[in-house]
Design a protein around this motif. Structure first.
Motif, PDB file in Angstrom:
ATOM      1  N   UNK A 179       0.810  -1.222   0.000  1.00 19.14           N
ATOM      2  CA  UNK A 179       0.000   0.000   0.000  1.00 19.14           C
ATOM      3  C   UNK A 179       0.839   1.265   0.000  1.00 19.14           C
ATOM      4  N   UNK A 180       0.248   2.337  -0.530  1.00 18.51           N
ATOM      5  CA  UNK A 180       0.842   3.675  -0.506  1.00 18.51           C
ATOM      6  C   UNK A 180       2.219   3.717  -1.150  1.00 18.51           C
ATOM      7  N   UNK A 181       2.308   3.105  -2.309  1.00 23.42           N
ATOM      8  CA  UNK A 181       3.483   3.217  -3.156  1.00 23.42           C
ATOM      9  C   UNK A 181       3.095   3.994  -4.410  1.00 23.42           C
ATOM     10  N   UNK A 182       3.926   3.917  -5.422  1.00 26.17           N
ATOM     11  CA  UNK A 182       3.645   4.638  -6.664  1.00 26.17           C
ATOM     12  C   UNK A 182       3.557   3.673  -7.845  1.00 26.17           C
ATOM     13  N   UNK A 187      -2.920  -6.673  -0.465  1.00 28.82           N
ATOM     14  CA  UNK A 187      -3.323  -5.362   0.041  1.00 28.82           C
ATOM     15  C   UNK A 187      -2.525  -4.300  -0.683  1.00 28.82           C
ATOM     16  N   UNK A 188      -3.191  -3.559  -1.550  1.00 28.90           N
ATOM     17  CA  UNK A 188      -2.570  -2.393  -2.164  1.00 28.90           C
ATOM     18  C   UNK A 188      -3.581  -1.258  -2.144  1.00 28.90           C
ATOM     19  N   UNK A 189      -3.510  -0.472  -1.089  1.00 26.90           N
ATOM     20  CA  UNK A 189      -4.419   0.648  -0.899  1.00 26.90           C
ATOM     21  C   UNK A 189      -3.680   1.963  -1.122  1.00 26.90           C
ATOM     22  N   UNK A 190      -4.437   2.995  -1.381  1.00 24.95           N
ATOM     23  CA  UNK A 190      -3.871   4.338  -1.483  1.00 24.95           C
ATOM     24  C   UNK A 190      -4.909   5.321  -0.970  1.00 24.95           C
TER      25      UNK A 190
END
Length: 364
Positions: free
Chosen positions: A221-224, A240-243
């Motif tokens: 999560x919270x990467x680019x 889990x890949x949230x933003x």
């Protein structure tokens, strides 16, 4: 006459005996001897050792070592170290045993040195973390590869690390936690034993997981990342890949394909710009959070194991939950939903949240 003959005979014997005693005795060379070779611990030096070459005549023996431009002569010890041979280098040479009369016996040696025992760790904070964890012992820009190979879990959370170069040496690593650092890239292609990867809250722009086929848990999560390929991670159970709104939209996921992740139990992908999400093949799914996207439809009819669903802040106009009787919590507010279909109104609990304009209805 007899007396003269006897004298002559004795004279001949005397001369013969004297002549025989004056002949030099033939010198024999030192006996054969064996050589053993080993590499010095933690270095590219090579240690030669050999058995003593006994001289049959009891003469003292000295030794000479010949290798490339190295010539060590008049050695009396039976060990010698070749310095700075190099790593993965093949060498061959000879040891010559010489007695005091210059008779010689030669023994040949050959050897291939091992690989460089250290792995470079150029990031100062990464190495400091390894020292703190007892994996490394001195700040010198490298870590002993053998020490890295013993590690199965590595927690580097909040360590101000900008590069994890050197992580490739941790070949037996099963869990890597590197949340909240300054990583712009992460290469885990050599960490094939990984089952858990937590790399959230970094400015990582790409993530290649094609070699991590044993991966079970991925939290990034919270990467680019503008794309995320998990097609090779068929064992994955948690993704889990949230933003959030703070992240520029250029770093939102445009699409997410989980069709190969049939073992997936939990999927969280909120805060992106997803317009479609197909979870029809993820029949083991129990938790789904796809809130804060641009979904206009969501089909969860095959996700009968679902216990938690969060799809709020989308563009849904309807929601069919007739096949989802295991649901304990639902959040579907801030959509355009008018009707929420259920199999029975009794399945609705206080943990179900909807817009006031939406109604629950038992649909045929």
């Amino acid at each position: 006459m007899s007396k003269l003959f006897t004298i002559a005979f004795l004279l001949v014997l005397f001369v013969s005996a004297c002549s025989k005693n004056d002949d030099p005795q033939l010198n024999q060379p030192p006996a054969a001897f064996s050589v053993s070779v080993k590499q010095a611990t933690g270095a590219d030096d090579v240690v030669l050792s050999w058995t003593k070459a006994k001289d049959p005549d009891g003469d003292p023996v000295t030794y000479a070592v010949v290798w490339k431009d190295t010539l060590a002569k008049n050695l009396t010890d039976t060990t010698y170290t070749l310095k700075n041979v190099g790593y993965t280098a093949t060498l061959s040479g000879t040891i010559v045993a010489t007695d005091s009369k210059k008779a010689t016996t030669t023994s040949v040696f050959s050897f291939t040195t091992g690989e460089y025992p250290y792995t470079p760790v150029p990031d100062v904070n990464f190495e400091k973390a390894l020292i703190k964890l007892g994996i490394d012992d001195i700040q010198d820009g490298k870590v002993l590869t053998a020490s890295a190979q013993k590690v199965v879990k590595l927690d580097l959370e909040f360590m101000s690390i900008s590069s994890l170069q050197g992580i490739e040496a941790f070949s037996n690593l099963t869990e890597l936690i590197c949340i909240a650092n300054g990583l712009t890239s992460l290469d885990v292609s050599k960490n094939k034993a990984l089952t858990s990867l937590y790399c959230g809250s970094n400015p990582i722009t790409s993530l290649d997981l094609s070699q991590n086929v044993s991966l079970l848990i991925l939290q990034c999560s919270f990467n680019r990342l503008t794309s995320l390929d998990v097609s090779k991670n068929t064992a994955l159970t948690h993704l889990i890949y949230n933003t959030d709104a703070v992240m520029p939209q250029e770093y939102y996921l445009k699409s997410l394909d989980v069709s190969k992740n049939l073992a997936l139990i939990s999927l969280a992908c909120y805060g992106h710009g997803l317009t479609t999400l197909d979870v029809s093949r993820n029949t083991a799914l129990t938790n789904l959070d796809c809130s804060n996207n641009n979904l206009s439809s969501l089909d969860v009819s095959r996700n009968r194991a679902l216990t938690s669903l969060n799809c709020m802040y989308n563009r849904l106009t309807s929601l069919d939950l007739r096949n989802n009787n295991q649901l304990k919590a639902v959040s579907c507010n801030n959509n355009r939903i008018q009707t929420i279909c259920v199999s029975d109104l009794s399945v609705v609990t206080k943990d179900w949240v909807k817009d006031n304009s939406a109604t629950y209805q038992v649909c045929p």
